[in-house]
Design an enzyme around this catalytic site. Sequence first.
Site, PDB file in Angstrom:
ATOM      1  N   SER A  93      85.051  82.643  57.172  1.00  0.00           N
ATOM      2  CA  SER A  93      85.834  82.401  56.165  1.00  0.00           C
ATOM      3  C   SER A  93      85.042  82.234  54.948  1.00  0.00           C
ATOM      4  O   SER A  93      84.023  81.343  54.902  1.00  0.00           O
ATOM      5  CB  SER A  93      86.887  81.102  56.490  1.00  0.00           C
ATOM      6  OG  SER A  93      87.723  81.286  55.461  1.00  0.00           O
ATOM      7  N   ASN A 143      78.490  76.428  46.404  1.00  0.00           N
ATOM      8  CA  ASN A 143      79.498  77.023  45.886  1.00  0.00           C
ATOM      9  C   ASN A 143      80.761  76.039  45.920  1.00  0.00           C
ATOM     10  O   ASN A 143      80.768  74.968  46.414  1.00  0.00           O
ATOM     11  CB  ASN A 143      80.180  78.099  46.957  1.00  0.00           C
ATOM     12  CG  ASN A 143      81.271  77.594  48.040  1.00  0.00           C
ATOM     13  OD1 ASN A 143      82.552  77.502  47.457  1.00  0.00           O
ATOM     14  ND2 ASN A 143      80.884  77.398  49.094  1.00  0.00           N
ATOM     15  N   GLY A 169      86.799  76.959  45.480  1.00  0.00           N
ATOM     16  CA  GLY A 169      87.998  76.195  45.447  1.00  0.00           C
ATOM     17  C   GLY A 169      89.258  76.952  45.838  1.00  0.00           C
ATOM     18  O   GLY A 169      90.535  76.949  45.466  1.00  0.00           O
ATOM     19  N   CYS A 214      87.145  71.761  53.746  1.00  0.00           N
ATOM     20  CA  CYS A 214      86.661  72.271  52.231  1.00  0.00           C
ATOM     21  C   CYS A 214      86.263  71.266  51.429  1.00  0.00           C
ATOM     22  O   CYS A 214      87.136  70.311  51.006  1.00  0.00           O
ATOM     23  CB  CYS A 214      87.877  73.236  51.627  1.00  0.00           C
ATOM     24  SG  CYS A 214      87.347  73.697  49.972  1.00  0.00           S
ATOM     25  N   THR A 260      80.377  73.768  54.590  1.00  0.00           N
ATOM     26  CA  THR A 260      79.276  73.529  53.873  1.00  0.00           C
ATOM     27  C   THR A 260      79.019  71.718  53.861  1.00  0.00           C
ATOM     28  O   THR A 260      79.761  71.068  54.006  1.00  0.00           O
ATOM     29  CB  THR A 260      79.451  74.080  52.725  1.00  0.00           C
ATOM     30  OG1 THR A 260      80.646  73.373  51.876  1.00  0.00           O
ATOM     31  CG2 THR A 260      79.476  75.621  52.674  1.00  0.00           C
ATOM     32  N   GLY A 318      77.349  84.402  57.808  1.00  0.00           N
ATOM     33  CA  GLY A 318      78.098  84.217  56.756  1.00  0.00           C
ATOM     34  C   GLY A 318      77.165  84.592  55.311  1.00  0.00           C
ATOM     35  O   GLY A 318      77.330  85.531  54.866  1.00  0.00           O
TER      36      GLY A 318
END
Length: 303
Positions: A21, A69, A72, A129, A192, A264
Amino acid sequence: MTDLRVDLAGVALKNPIVVPSGTFGFGREYGQFFDLSELGAICVKGLTPLPREGNPAPRIAETPMGILNSVGLQNPGVDAFIAHELPELRKHDVKIIANISGNTPEEYGGMCEKLSAAGVDMIEVNISCPNVKAGGLAYGTRPEMAAEVTEIAKKSSTVPVMVKLSPNVTDITEIAKAVEGAGADAISLINTIRGMRIDVNTRRPILKMNTGGLSGPAVLPVAVRMVWEVANAVKVPILGMGGVSKGADAAEFMLAGAAAVAVGTASFADAYAPVRVRDELAAYAEKQGLARISELTGAVKPW
Ligand code: SIN
């Protein structure tokens, strides 16, 4: 020839390579470079109940061996995905995993109902996230909240549910055990690692949100270690990811305990990376004399 097929919680993948994703959009751009049917599965950009524009720019910063990154969760919303993107993806012979993020457990449940009915093959529950204020990491760092979201997602889904874990915790096995106990069919890791960069001339953080999530080759050893720890703590299958850019990297994740591996950030530098990694992994497996690629899973020999 090594048999490349693997099973991820009952979802039959033709090979272990998944695109994770947030690195592949909904496949439209990469579909111009190679046939999406070459992949084991596509995990689509994280979906939310309503469309989101994401965070203000700059939201990408380069780092040595990776990127930071703070996107958001920019996305068109779950309904637009079902209406416009899923039918296009369904034209390819590839499994589709929908990644979802919500502000409340109920929002996760509602999206699971819609996506199950729409016919995705699997749902990936994102509780990791690092770039949003509500939901996201708040669920992924507390075992009881991770379990609550998992339980609602399971109750609201008719397809297997995979939970994506954050590396931004002291002991990732605590969260892994909590989501397995709440019914998760599979676990994916790692999302991440929180990081920050500063422009020394302006003295301002490079990212408008100040911090972001680090991915790319720099995170690989952390990710392999965490996959190995989680594989030793739970029984459900694992989708391993974090900095894979070569076939040997994918083999490391499988040896550590992953049933399948996601490629990714490497796609940003080389659009063909996922198929190249698949071919390099297949060549390695043949050289090793493996009948099935799944023989690699958990086959590390720790000292
Ligand atoms: C983002 O959109 O901010 C990245 C998504 C994630 O890290 O889960």
